[in-house]
Scaffold this active site. Structure first.
Site, PDB file in Angstrom:
ATOM      1  N   HIS A  63     -27.543   5.081  30.878  1.00 48.05           N
ATOM      2  CA  HIS A  63     -27.062   3.981  31.706  1.00 48.05           C
ATOM      3  C   HIS A  63     -27.597   4.170  33.425  1.00 48.05           C
ATOM      4  CE1 HIS A  63     -23.835   1.214  32.784  1.00 48.05           C
ATOM      5  NE2 HIS A  63     -23.882   1.920  34.196  1.00 48.05           N
ATOM      6  N   GLU A  64     -27.193   5.460  33.800  1.00 49.39           N
ATOM      7  CA  GLU A  64     -27.712   5.558  35.055  1.00 49.39           C
ATOM      8  C   GLU A  64     -29.271   5.601  35.383  1.00 49.39           C
ATOM      9  OE1 GLU A  64     -25.394   5.552  37.443  1.00 49.39           O
ATOM     10  OE2 GLU A  64     -23.709   5.633  35.653  1.00 49.39           O
TER      11      GLU A  64
END
Length: 147
Positions: free
Chosen positions: A67-68
């Site tokens: 996600h990051e």
């Protein structure tokens, strides 16, 4: 897991799922409380909440890193890196990253203070202490005391 192991895992996931290198730092941040991780725009670091790894394991950690990394790669390419951007949501689906992380089961044990009005008997529950010399009952203006 140490910060060095997190760094190598992040670099590996970046090459495997994005086919692009991760050239900055990935570290655990003990001050994170409500989110699984965050991408810092200023220095391109990725910070991860260690509690998610300890409670949910390696697969949850990999999802947070993916996600990051979506934020990271899209920001460096000058594309839409925010949650509301279509490019971000498409990349999340492409690499199989979660939009939100699983909630932590650990809840803070909040102490509740109970105050009662001496005149009408109305009960107030508060997390913070109330100065009973300054504040009074909102219903009848009576004096409060702590139970």
């Amino acid at each position: 897991m140490t910060d060095e192991q997190l760094q190598s895992l992040t670099e590996k996931i970046s090459l495997e799922f994005f086919q692009k290198p991760f050239k900055h730092k990935a570290v655990f941040n003990p001050r994170l409380r409500t989110s699984g991780g965050r991408y810092l725009l200023a220095n391109h670091y990725i910070e991860i909440n260690r509690k998610y790894y300890e409670e949910h394991g390696l697969e949850e950690l990999k999802g947070i890193i993916k996600h990051e990394l979506c934020h990271y790669h899209l920001h460096l390419e000058g594309k839409g890196y925010k949650h509301r951007d279509r490019e971000f949501r498409e990349l999340l689906n492409k690499v199989g990253a979660p939009r939100h992380c699983s909630p932590l089961s650990e809840k803070k044990n909040l102490t509740r203070r109970i105050y009662e009005c001496t005149r009408c008997g109305h009960i107030y529950t508060r997390q913070r202490r109330v100065n009973t010399n300054r504040y009074f009952c909102g219903k009848c203006k009576g004096k409060l005391f702590e139970k």
